[in-house]
Design an enzyme around this catalytic site. Structure first.
Site, PDB file in Angstrom:
ATOM      1  N   GLU A   1       0.098 -13.626  -4.299  1.00 61.59           N
ATOM      2  CA  GLU A   1      -0.449 -14.832  -3.651  1.00 61.59           C
ATOM      3  C   GLU A   1      -1.823 -15.027  -4.276  1.00 61.59           C
ATOM      4  O   GLU A   1      -2.780 -14.333  -3.911  1.00 61.59           O
ATOM      5  CB  GLU A   1      -0.563 -14.623  -2.126  1.00 61.59           C
TER       6      GLU A   1
ATOM      7  N   CYS B   1      -7.986 -20.533  -0.516  1.00 61.80           N
ATOM      8  CA  CYS B   1      -7.148 -20.671  -1.711  1.00 61.80           C
ATOM      9  C   CYS B   1      -6.452 -22.029  -1.749  1.00 61.80           C
ATOM     10  O   CYS B   1      -6.182 -22.565  -2.809  1.00 61.80           O
ATOM     11  CB  CYS B   1      -6.112 -19.557  -1.743  1.00 61.80           C
TER      12      CYS B   1
ATOM     13  N   GLU C   1     -11.152 -22.622 -10.531  1.00 59.84           N
ATOM     14  CA  GLU C   1     -11.315 -22.422  -9.093  1.00 59.84           C
ATOM     15  C   GLU C   1     -12.754 -21.996  -8.816  1.00 59.84           C
ATOM     16  O   GLU C   1     -13.223 -21.006  -9.381  1.00 59.84           O
ATOM     17  CB  GLU C   1     -10.352 -21.332  -8.606  1.00 59.84           C
TER      18      GLU C   1
ATOM     19  N   LYS D   1      -4.725  -2.113   1.881  1.00 55.85           N
ATOM     20  CA  LYS D   1      -6.119  -2.045   1.430  1.00 55.85           C
ATOM     21  C   LYS D   1      -6.702  -3.451   1.435  1.00 55.85           C
ATOM     22  O   LYS D   1      -6.263  -4.306   0.667  1.00 55.85           O
ATOM     23  CB  LYS D   1      -6.217  -1.471   0.011  1.00 55.85           C
TER      24      LYS D   1
HETATM   25  P1  NAD Z   1     -10.042 -10.403  -6.129  1.00 59.07           P
HETATM   26  O1  NAD Z   1      -8.853 -10.572  -6.988  1.00 59.07           O
HETATM   27  O2  NAD Z   1     -11.326 -10.085  -6.765  1.00 59.07           O
HETATM   28  O3  NAD Z   1      -9.779  -9.231  -5.069  1.00 59.07           O
HETATM   29  C1  NAD Z   1      -8.682  -9.244  -4.209  1.00 59.07           C
HETATM   30  C2  NAD Z   1      -8.286  -7.832  -3.885  1.00 59.07           C
HETATM   31  O4  NAD Z   1      -7.831  -7.189  -5.070  1.00 59.07           O
HETATM   32  C3  NAD Z   1      -9.404  -6.964  -3.347  1.00 59.07           C
HETATM   33  O5  NAD Z   1      -8.903  -6.143  -2.333  1.00 59.07           O
HETATM   34  C4  NAD Z   1      -9.824  -6.142  -4.555  1.00 59.07           C
HETATM   35  O6  NAD Z   1     -10.372  -4.902  -4.220  1.00 59.07           O
HETATM   36  C5  NAD Z   1      -8.485  -5.968  -5.252  1.00 59.07           C
HETATM   37  N1  NAD Z   1      -8.540  -5.734  -6.700  1.00 59.07           N
HETATM   38  C6  NAD Z   1      -9.470  -6.168  -7.582  1.00 59.07           C
HETATM   39  N2  NAD Z   1      -9.148  -5.773  -8.823  1.00 59.07           N
HETATM   40  C7  NAD Z   1      -7.981  -5.097  -8.737  1.00 59.07           C
HETATM   41  C8  NAD Z   1      -7.127  -4.441  -9.668  1.00 59.07           C
HETATM   42  N3  NAD Z   1      -7.425  -4.396 -10.963  1.00 59.07           N
HETATM   43  N4  NAD Z   1      -6.004  -3.846  -9.222  1.00 59.07           N
HETATM   44  C9  NAD Z   1      -5.686  -3.889  -7.910  1.00 59.07           C
HETATM   45  N5  NAD Z   1      -6.464  -4.476  -6.967  1.00 59.07           N
HETATM   46  C10 NAD Z   1      -7.592  -5.079  -7.380  1.00 59.07           C
HETATM   47  O7  NAD Z   1     -10.150 -11.710  -5.244  1.00 59.07           O
HETATM   48  P2  NAD Z   1     -11.198 -12.066  -4.114  1.00 59.07           P
HETATM   49  O8  NAD Z   1     -12.489 -12.452  -4.728  1.00 59.07           O
HETATM   50  O9  NAD Z   1     -11.223 -11.002  -3.088  1.00 59.07           O
HETATM   51  O10 NAD Z   1     -10.510 -13.330  -3.437  1.00 59.07           O
HETATM   52  C11 NAD Z   1     -10.604 -14.615  -3.946  1.00 59.07           C
HETATM   53  C12 NAD Z   1      -9.351 -15.002  -4.692  1.00 59.07           C
HETATM   54  O11 NAD Z   1      -8.207 -14.783  -3.886  1.00 59.07           O
HETATM   55  C13 NAD Z   1      -9.319 -16.482  -5.042  1.00 59.07           C
HETATM   56  O12 NAD Z   1      -8.777 -16.643  -6.327  1.00 59.07           O
HETATM   57  C14 NAD Z   1      -8.384 -17.063  -3.999  1.00 59.07           C
HETATM   58  O13 NAD Z   1      -7.797 -18.276  -4.353  1.00 59.07           O
HETATM   59  C15 NAD Z   1      -7.393 -15.965  -3.862  1.00 59.07           C
HETATM   60  N6  NAD Z   1      -6.677 -16.077  -2.592  1.00 59.07           N
HETATM   61  C16 NAD Z   1      -5.349 -16.413  -2.619  1.00 59.07           C
HETATM   62  C17 NAD Z   1      -4.659 -16.576  -1.432  1.00 59.07           C
HETATM   63  C18 NAD Z   1      -3.201 -16.947  -1.394  1.00 59.07           C
HETATM   64  O14 NAD Z   1      -2.569 -16.728  -0.365  1.00 59.07           O
HETATM   65  N7  NAD Z   1      -2.626 -17.505  -2.444  1.00 59.07           N
HETATM   66  C19 NAD Z   1      -5.324 -16.381  -0.224  1.00 59.07           C
HETATM   67  C20 NAD Z   1      -6.665 -16.049  -0.251  1.00 59.07           C
HETATM   68  C21 NAD Z   1      -7.336 -15.885  -1.442  1.00 59.07           C
END
Ligand code: NAD
Length: 478
Positions: free
Chosen positions: A248, A282, A380, A173
């Site tokens: 991650e 990230c 962040e 997803k």
């Molecule tokens: P987010 O946590 O809002 O969403 C990420 C994913 O999680 C989406 O697919 C979302 O639908 C899903 N999601 C949201 N709430 C959830 C829940 N309660 N249970 C299960 N799934 C849920 O993050 P974002 O805004 O999409 O991305 C930005 C963040 O991701 C930043 O903090 C960034 O640093 C991090 N990031 C980390 C890496 C890494 O490899 N460490 C890479 C890219 C982004």
């Protein structure tokens, strides 16, 4: 444009009856409506398909046979990348050449892990107390992945390639902000010859993510996203079937620039590399520490670079664009809010506001000398906003670099090899780049210390996390 869920090698409407729409952050125009949103019945159907494939046709293929399909998928992805990239670019505002690069990382991930399908050896131990032991690895089973939007196709590749290489099956997803390129990959999965149910692709927001995290039929989940949602996933996994979890998560990565550094190189990494994907990375080094003796010159030169890069802001489909808009209105409000807060917490060097009057564009921004408890320095932001502080000694720089709840990536700029390695050894983060930044290769582990995550993707560690370990003892006296 595919907007249906891809389950069991078929595109299907969601049983939930729910849909979502995707808008272009360049001009807020509608990109797609009726993107199907998975509900519980859809997640159940995907899990059932993945389970049937795991127990059935997929389990009968040898490693080299799996490799063949993976390599074919990688070739198909390269062949169709120019058609797929605009779908992602329109939804996220990512310059199309950035999406092309991410799609290239996806096919690279499939090629890299295609080489692992027949390389997982076990162990054997000599007889002790009459027992001879064999330790073998077996695929963990049905796995799921949840991804963020900022490098959506790449997350698909890192997670799925490692899983299917060792015989697992998968339900992925992506983010609700970037579903279109991912859904397009279903056609390629089928054309590559993967049996039905091996790779399933669904769409939806956090609710669909929660359904995956809490599903009793899923044995492992790999999550890429925020710390907040990652903790929810961990919690749901623990409350359901204690499925294995890899996280991650976010970062607030430090970069230390010593007075003997190659300044031109450091400037490139803190401007061009930092601003890549409009700072929505990230691993972006958003907390920069510069030795006080070179700080005034460095800050002045970086200011000039940021102001040059402001001229590369433009429409994501324009090949000259380097800086696209932020992904959506929510992210725009978040970054603008941090910029306003920052003006009371630090000295604004350049930027600090919206770019233009339409679309979710912001100016590349530098803040100098933030207060120790400044939110722009601690939290962040996930945008083109960098903070700079100065330091006197190596020890002070290391202490400031480590003074964070995150630990994803770090950079050290110096021409002294011994200092570079000494400092790298003391930095609390999963990756340290020496005289570089934002480096990534499938061949090595990727992941974070502290609240930046748990477990690793990439390399051997990435593939081993999709395996269970079994010890078989043989009574040699019978
Ligand atoms: P987010 O946590 O809002 O969403 C990420 C994913 O999680 C989406 O697919 C979302 O639908 C899903 N999601 C949201 N709430 C959830 C829940 N309660 N249970 C299960 N799934 C849920 O993050 P974002 O805004 O999409 O991305 C930005 C963040 O991701 C930043 O903090 C960034 O640093 C991090 N990031 C980390 C890496 C890494 O490899 N460490 C890479 C890219 C982004």
């Amino acid at each position: 444009m595919q907007t249906q869920l891809f389950i069991n090698n078929e595109y299907v409407d969601a049983k939930s009856g729910e849909t979502l729409s995707v808008y272009n952050p360049h001009d807020e125009s509608l990109v797609a409506e009726n993107v199907q949103v998975a509900g519980q019945a859809d997640v159940d159907a995907a899990v059932a398909a993945a389970k049937a494939a795991f127990k059935g046709p997929w389990s009968k293929l040898t490693g080299p046979e799996r490799s063949k399909l993976m390599l074919k998928f990688a070739d198909l992805l390269d062949k169709h990348a120019t058609e797929i990239a605009p779908l992602e670019s329109k939804a996220t505002g990512q310059p199309v050449q950035v999406t092309m690069m991410l799609l290239g990382m996806t096919s690279s991930a499939f090629r890299y892990y295609a080489g692992w399908t027949d390389k997982i050896a076990g162990e054997q131990y000599p007889v002790v107390d009459g027992n001879y032991k064999i330790v073998q690895h077996e695929p963990i089973g049905v796995c799921a992945g949840i991804g963020a939007w900022n490098a959506s196709p790449a997350f698909f590749g890192f997670k799925i390639a490692a899983a299917v290489a060792v015989g697992c099956t998968f339900i992925y997803k992506g983010s609700e902000k970037s579903p279109l390129a991912l859904l397009a990959l279903g056609d390629l999965v089928k054309e590559a010859g993967f049996p039905p149910g091996v790779i399933n692709i669904i769409s939806g927001d956090g609710r669909a993510g929660s359904m995956l995290a809490s599903h009793m039929g899923i044995n492992k989940i790999s999550f890429t996203g925020s710390v907040f949602a990652g903790k929810k996933v961990q919690e749901l996994a623990a409350k359901s079937n204690l499925k294995r979890v890899v996280l991650e998560l976010g970062g607030k990565s430090p970069s230390i620039i010593f007075d003997d550094a190659d300044i031109e190189n450091a400037l490139v990494h803190h401007s061009q590399n930092f601003l890549f994907n409009t700072g929505q990375a990230c691993i972006a080094a958003s907390r920069t520490f510069v030795h006080e003796s070179i700080a005034p010159k460095f800050v002045e030169a970086l200011k000039a670079r940021f102001e040059q890069f402001a001229h590369t802001i433009g429409a994501p489909d324009d090949p000259k664009t380097f800086l696209g808009p932020l992904v959506d209105g929510k992210q725009f409000e978040r970054v603008m809010n941090f910029m306003e807060i920052g003006k009371g917490e630090a000295e604004l060097v350049t930027g600090g506001g919206r770019h233009g009057t339409s679309g979710f564009y912001v100016e590349p921004t530098i803040f100098l000398n933030p207060k120790d408890d400044a939110r722009i320095y601690r939290e962040e932001i996930f945008g083109p906003v960098i903070t700079i502080r100065t330091f006197k000694t190596e020890e002070e720089a290391i202490e400031m670099a480590n003074d964070t709840e995150y630990g994803l990536s770090a950079c050290v700029f110096t021409t002294s090899v011994s200092r570079a390695l000494r400092v790298a050894g003391k930095i609390e983060s999963g990756m340290v780049n020496i005289n570089s930044s934002q480096t990534f290769g499938m061949d090595a582990s990727f992941g974070g210390y502290k609240q930046s995550g748990q477990g690793r993707e990439g390399g051997r560690e990435g593939v081993m996390s999709y395996l269970e370990t079994k010890t078989i003892s043989i009574n040699m006296n019978v």
